[in-house]
Design a protein around this motif. Structure first.
Motif, mmCIF file in Angstrom:
data_model
loop_
_atom_site.group_PDB
_atom_site.id
_atom_site.type_symbol
_atom_site.label_atom_id
_atom_site.label_comp_id
_atom_site.label_asym_id
_atom_site.label_seq_id
_atom_site.Cartn_x
_atom_site.Cartn_y
_atom_site.Cartn_z
ATOM 1 N N TYR A 100 -42.857 34.796 1.583
ATOM 2 C CA TYR A 100 -42.800 36.155 0.726
ATOM 3 C C TYR A 100 -42.012 36.808 1.293
ATOM 4 C CZ TYR A 100 -44.859 40.218 -1.319
ATOM 5 O OH TYR A 100 -45.065 41.173 -2.074
ATOM 6 N N LEU A 152 -41.177 40.093 0.045
ATOM 7 C CA LEU A 152 -41.435 41.417 -0.552
ATOM 8 C C LEU A 152 -41.391 41.321 -2.202
ATOM 9 C CD1 LEU A 152 -40.165 44.289 1.749
ATOM 10 C CD2 LEU A 152 -42.399 43.515 1.604
ATOM 11 N N ILE A 153 -40.461 40.869 -2.476
ATOM 12 C CA ILE A 153 -40.253 40.731 -4.106
ATOM 13 C C ILE A 153 -40.427 39.307 -4.317
ATOM 14 C CG2 ILE A 153 -38.895 42.821 -4.475
ATOM 15 C CD1 ILE A 153 -36.615 41.143 -4.565
ATOM 16 N N TYR A 205 -42.635 43.147 13.999
ATOM 17 C CA TYR A 205 -42.393 44.141 13.200
ATOM 18 C C TYR A 205 -40.844 43.904 12.665
ATOM 19 C CZ TYR A 205 -40.301 48.829 11.842
ATOM 20 O OH TYR A 205 -39.650 49.661 11.174
ATOM 21 N N ARG A 206 -40.095 43.361 13.438
ATOM 22 C CA ARG A 206 -38.490 43.102 12.996
ATOM 23 C C ARG A 206 -38.768 41.955 11.599
ATOM 24 N NH1 ARG A 206 -34.745 42.534 18.166
ATOM 25 N NH2 ARG A 206 -34.679 44.776 18.507
ATOM 26 N N PHE A 225 -40.477 44.071 8.780
ATOM 27 C CA PHE A 225 -39.923 45.215 7.943
ATOM 28 C C PHE A 225 -38.365 45.548 8.113
ATOM 29 C CE2 PHE A 225 -44.347 46.209 8.946
ATOM 30 C CZ PHE A 225 -44.823 46.540 7.521
ATOM 31 N N GLU A 226 -37.882 44.316 9.005
ATOM 32 C CA GLU A 226 -36.398 44.362 8.808
ATOM 33 C C GLU A 226 -35.899 43.342 8.477
ATOM 34 O OE1 GLU A 226 -34.747 45.220 12.960
ATOM 35 O OE2 GLU A 226 -35.961 47.180 13.154
ATOM 36 N N PHE A 227 -36.289 42.027 8.549
ATOM 37 C CA PHE A 227 -35.945 40.673 8.173
ATOM 38 C C PHE A 227 -36.912 40.540 6.679
ATOM 39 C CE2 PHE A 227 -35.026 39.817 12.590
ATOM 40 C CZ PHE A 227 -34.283 40.624 12.602
ATOM 41 N N TYR A 228 -37.830 41.409 6.259
ATOM 42 C CA TYR A 228 -38.510 40.989 5.229
ATOM 43 C C TYR A 228 -39.136 39.683 5.090
ATOM 44 C CZ TYR A 228 -35.676 44.987 4.270
ATOM 45 O OH TYR A 228 -34.829 46.357 4.605
ATOM 46 N N ASP A 236 -34.603 53.736 5.248
ATOM 47 C CA ASP A 236 -34.378 52.460 5.535
ATOM 48 C C ASP A 236 -35.527 51.632 5.758
ATOM 49 O OD1 ASP A 236 -31.822 53.184 5.920
ATOM 50 O OD2 ASP A 236 -31.762 52.690 8.053
ATOM 51 N N ARG A 237 -36.819 52.285 6.096
ATOM 52 C CA ARG A 237 -38.013 51.741 6.363
ATOM 53 C C ARG A 237 -38.569 51.740 4.809
ATOM 54 N NH1 ARG A 237 -36.964 53.979 10.985
ATOM 55 N NH2 ARG A 237 -36.659 52.139 12.687
ATOM 56 N N PRO A 252 -37.741 49.454 1.505
ATOM 57 C CA PRO A 252 -38.391 48.229 1.279
ATOM 58 C C PRO A 252 -39.998 48.228 0.877
ATOM 59 C CG PRO A 252 -36.961 48.375 3.316
ATOM 60 C CD PRO A 252 -37.292 49.696 2.735
ATOM 61 N N VAL A 297 -40.170 49.300 -2.649
ATOM 62 C CA VAL A 297 -39.650 47.779 -3.570
ATOM 63 C C VAL A 297 -40.910 46.665 -3.543
ATOM 64 C CG1 VAL A 297 -38.484 45.587 -3.472
ATOM 65 C CG2 VAL A 297 -37.350 47.847 -3.091
ATOM 66 N N ALA A 298 -41.824 46.551 -2.473
ATOM 67 C CA ALA A 298 -42.880 45.833 -2.443
ATOM 68 C C ALA A 298 -44.016 46.348 -3.248
ATOM 69 C CB ALA A 298 -43.378 45.639 -1.067
ATOM 70 N N GLN A 307 -29.497 45.698 2.597
ATOM 71 C CA GLN A 307 -30.725 45.692 1.794
ATOM 72 C C GLN A 307 -30.593 45.208 0.423
ATOM 73 O OE1 GLN A 307 -31.758 49.888 1.533
ATOM 74 N NE2 GLN A 307 -33.242 49.825 3.181
ATOM 75 N N ALA A 312 -30.785 41.568 0.280
ATOM 76 C CA ALA A 312 -32.209 41.051 0.387
ATOM 77 C C ALA A 312 -32.920 41.130 -1.084
ATOM 78 C CB ALA A 312 -32.799 41.797 1.197
ATOM 79 N N PHE A 313 -32.629 42.362 -1.632
ATOM 80 C CA PHE A 313 -33.238 42.767 -2.802
ATOM 81 C C PHE A 313 -32.778 42.585 -4.246
ATOM 82 C CE2 PHE A 313 -35.373 45.637 0.534
ATOM 83 C CZ PHE A 313 -36.668 44.700 0.540
ATOM 84 N N LEU A 325 -29.439 39.958 7.037
ATOM 85 C CA LEU A 325 -30.194 41.153 7.977
ATOM 86 C C LEU A 325 -30.687 40.462 9.207
ATOM 87 C CD1 LEU A 325 -32.195 43.282 5.451
ATOM 88 C CD2 LEU A 325 -30.910 44.082 7.306
ATOM 89 N N GLU A 326 -31.401 39.199 8.789
ATOM 90 C CA GLU A 326 -31.926 38.440 10.136
ATOM 91 C C GLU A 326 -30.740 37.858 10.998
ATOM 92 O OE1 GLU A 326 -34.761 35.398 9.318
ATOM 93 O OE2 GLU A 326 -35.166 35.101 11.301
ATOM 94 N N GLY A 359 -29.495 40.626 13.060
ATOM 95 C CA GLY A 359 -30.399 40.906 14.275
ATOM 96 C C GLY A 359 -30.366 39.753 15.416
#
Lengths: 304, 448
Positions: free
Chosen positions: A52, A54-55, A260-261, A264-267, B87-88, B91, B94-95, B109, B112-113, B409-410, B413
């Motif tokens: 999942y 987020l969208i 958390y990453r 909220f960072e990698f969704y 940034d926080r 999302p 969006v959710a 972003q 991702a979206f 994004l991942e 990181g």
């Protein structure tokens, strides 16, 4: 043939009223508990078996997240190693320090309220503010290194060297053990004086008083601190998020930060939920172990 | 009896209502609507506009844009909703299905979206506006598949941030090394890795508190060393095949050169010292002879410094003669929930027009996305001299985008961690590129 007599339920308004009033009184808590705790709890469990982001719809993927978490994602192992090391660095030392400071602050000397306030003060400051403050204190040209420089020691780059980053965060945690100290102090003040007098009559000295009276008497408070601190430290997040962002490399990548990453960072909400559940199970296991071990060293007045 | 049964009925009914409400509450937000019209409607509409420019100079600018828009387009109202901690919070919005009509996203972003963004192709076509960066467009280029929808344009650019290279001319003079623009390469005046290394190491030798090069964040961010490999013909990710692309001679060569400057020459700060030591010297960021300038704000700082500083063009690969640097872009998208996509498209193109973008540029808060502004004399006058003008135009021509792929994004990181080990001189470049490529494949597969 006579039909069986129907018995009306014996419900009267008078009998129902106390129940209704009771439920009405706890309803604010009940509603918030249901929607803010139980629902997310169940939802995160369900999500941990999904992909999942987020969208869109959450896709059921069975045990894929769990397989990845346990066998494929080396960052999980990294973050667990960091977190357990942090627990080992902070919980035993933090407990010892809080006991020691509490004993010192339990002495009848002049200005003791000032010292008590001073030691407790850091616990009052919020997590983010304190983390920022310590970032300044531990900077390469900060006050700690300036003090070391006075005695000819070149201090390290505390937060940005792999070997020093985690101990630096632990140092910060130890310096803020005021909350635990306060609980121990309260327990110390509840130790009955006649027990010390009994030790004196038996010819015991200060060490005997501490070992045979003080420590057993405050052991429930110590145990409580160990439980609460272990749970809190396992969930550590703010320090690493503010002070090091998990670095250098993965040196301070706490499990909570990694979770958390992912969320909220990698969704990756599904995977993050699986990580959260693993953390819950680990904390549960540690707590059970703590309780099992407690029977060997925690003394309760009412027990044999 | 009656009262008891009615009480029971009441409890039954109210129980059903509560249960029904609970179930209804769990149902997903209203499904996004599709667009069915490419032309604005004549009725007055109100558009919800979510953007982060909610404070300071940016808020003042935005208020000005909105006031002018309201005067010129009274039939299209804009409800501006500034989003702090953008940034926080974006999302989360969006959710929550709180998309509004128009949202601001930064490039990663948007990858991702991308499902949130409506296809704007019909609106570009209906208005006769060329796609950004194409012939006749007043906007600068954007990624080929913005929002990762091949063949579609799903966003209009709003602000650009490109990293610049700065030098401390005082230190260059003191070390007796040529300025970057004094190197002659077959008649062209530019500098390559070798020139860069010579300058950085000579400056480094000037004293203990002087750093040769502070350009390296030491990872793959905008002012990171990956740019060197890309300038050399490498690529960040093989986007077409969704695979890792670091294990190539071009990429390795660029990385090796940069890593040697850290690990062999000691003329460039490593990944940790950049953050810790660079600032600790107290003269940050101009302790270095060469310095990455990561934002427009830093560029303004240059003009106010007591040292003799200037921006210069990025260092070029000696093999290709090319430079490259990651740029980041913020885009406005029209959400697929919007009932008024044509009007929303009109508004976001208005925000990118010459006048508004020039105001943004002159305020110093971001680089403009309107190509005309880059040629504007007023704007160029803020750059600080002919070298800086050349540098900015070089940066505009050669900046590269973050790959527009879900999972990037991942990837960022993870690569920061993996490549950090190389930049701490703990692992060889050749070994680590293999691991990086494996990791890249894994992450992209997991997100596809």
């Amino acid at each position: 043939m006579q039909s069986p007599r129907t018995v009306a339920p014996n419900i009267s308004w008078a009998r129902l009223r106390p129940h209704i009033v009771g439920w009405a009184f706890i309803s604010p808590w009940l509603v918030s508990f249901s929607f803010l705790m139980v629902y997310p709890f169940i939802a995160s469990f369900v999500l941990s078996f999904t992909r999942y982001q987020l969208i869109g719809e959450a896709q059921f993927i069975g045990f894929e997240n769990i397989q990845r978490m346990l066998f494929e994602d080396e960052r999980v192992a990294d973050s667990l190693r960091v977190t357990f090391t942090y627990v080992l660095l902070t919980v035993p030392a933090g407990t010892a320090i809080s006991v020691l400071v509490a004993i010192l602050l339990n002495q009848a000397v002049r200005g003791i309220p000032f010292f008590r306030t001073s030691f407790y003060m850091p616990s009052v400051i919020g997590g983010v503010g304190l983390a920022l403050l310590w970032t300044t204190i531990l900077a390469k040209n900060g006050p700690v290194n300036a003090a070391l420089g006075l005695v000819g020691i070149e201090g390290p780059n505390w937060l940005f060297e792999t070997a020093w980053a985690l101990p630096s965060l632990a140092l910060k945690a130890l310096a803020t053990a005021g909350a635990a100290m306060l609980i121990i102090l309260a327990a110390l003040q509840g130790v009955p004086q006649h027990l010390y007098e009994a030790v004196e009559l038996d010819g015991g000295g200060e060490w005997a008083k501490f070992w045979h009276v003080t420590l057993p008497q405050i052991s429930p408070a110590i145990f409580y601190n160990v439980i609460v601190t272990t749970i809190g430290v396992m969930q550590s997040f703010v320090e690493a998020f503010i002070m090091t962002n998990g670095g250098p490399g993965t040196a301070t990548l706490f499990y909570g930060l990694y979770l958390y990453r992912q969320a909220f960072e990698f969704y990756r909400m599904g995977y993050a939920s699986a990580l959260a559940w693993m953390m819950f199970l680990i904390i549960l296991a540690l707590t059970i172990i703590n309780f099992r071990v407690a029977r060997y060293w925690v003394y309760y007045e009412g027990e044999e | 009896m009656t009262s008891k049964s009615s009480r029971r009925s009441f409890l039954k009914v109210s129980g059903s209502v509560v249960a029904g409400a609970a179930v209804a509450g769990c149902v997903a937000p209203v499904a996004p609507t599709t667009m069915d019209s490419a032309g604005p409607t004549s009725e007055r509409v109100a558009l919800r506009f979510l953007n982060k420019w909610g404070s300071g100079v940016r808020r003042e600018l935005m208020n000005g844009f909105l006031d002018t828009w309201a005067e010129e387009n009274p039939e299209i109202g804009i409800i501006f909703e500034p989003v702090a901690d953008f940034d926080r919070r974006m999302p989360i919005l969006v959710a929550a299905g709180e998309w509004g009509d128009i949202m601001l996203f930064f490039d990663l972003q948007l990858s991702a979206f991308h499902e949130v963004a409506a296809d704007l192709t019909p609106y570009f076509e209906a208005s006769g506006t060329p796609f950004p960066g194409k012939e006749g467009s007043e906007l600068i280029r954007i990624p080929d598949h913005v929002g990762y929808e091949p063949g579609k344009v799903k966003a209009v650019p709003f602000q650009l941030n490109i990293v610049m290279t700065g030098i401390n001319k005082d230190l260059f003079r003191e070390a007796g090394v040529p300025m970057p623009w004094e190197h002659d390469h077959n008649g062209d005046k530019w500098w390559d890795w070798h020139d860069y290394r010579e300058a950085a190491c000579a400056i480094n030798d000037l004293g203990e508190d002087i750093i040769g090069s502070n350009f390296s964040v030491g990872n793959i961010e905008q002012d990171g060393l990956v740019n060197w490999s890309v300038a050399n013909g490498g690529q960040l990710i093989d986007v077409e095949n969704k695979k890792g692309s670091w294990n190539t001679p071009e990429f390795i060569e660029g990385q090796q050169f940069a890593v040697d400057m850290i690990c062999q020459d000691g003329c460039m700060l490593n990944v940790d010292d950049y953050q810790g030591l660079g600032q600790a010297l107290g003269i940050y960021p101009w302790a270095a002879g060469v310095q990455g300038i990561a934002s427009r704000g830093s560029g303004y700082w240059v003009s106010r410094s007591e040292a003799d500083l200037t921006q210069v063009a990025w260092v070029r690969s000696p093999n290709t003669g090319q430079s490259a640097g990651l740029g980041s872009m913020h885009f406005h998208i029209v959400t697929t929930q919007s009932q008024h996509p044509a009007e929303a498209f009109e508004f976001i193109t208005y925000l990118a027009n010459f006048e508004n973008q020039k105001n943004i540029a002159l305020s110093g808060t971001a680089e403009p996305v309107n190509a005309g502004v880059w040629q504007d004399a007023d704007y160029q006058a803020t750059w600080g001299g002919p070298e800086a003008v050349e540098a900015y135009l070089d940066a505009l021509d050669n900046f590269i985008f973050t790959p527009q792929l879900p999972g990037v994004l991942e990837w960022f990181g993870e690569i920061k961690i993996l490549w950090g080990d190389v930049l701490r001189c703990g692992v060889s470049v050749e070994e680590q590129v293999v691991i990086v490529d494996q990791k890249t494949d894994e992450i992209l597969a997991a997100h596809s």
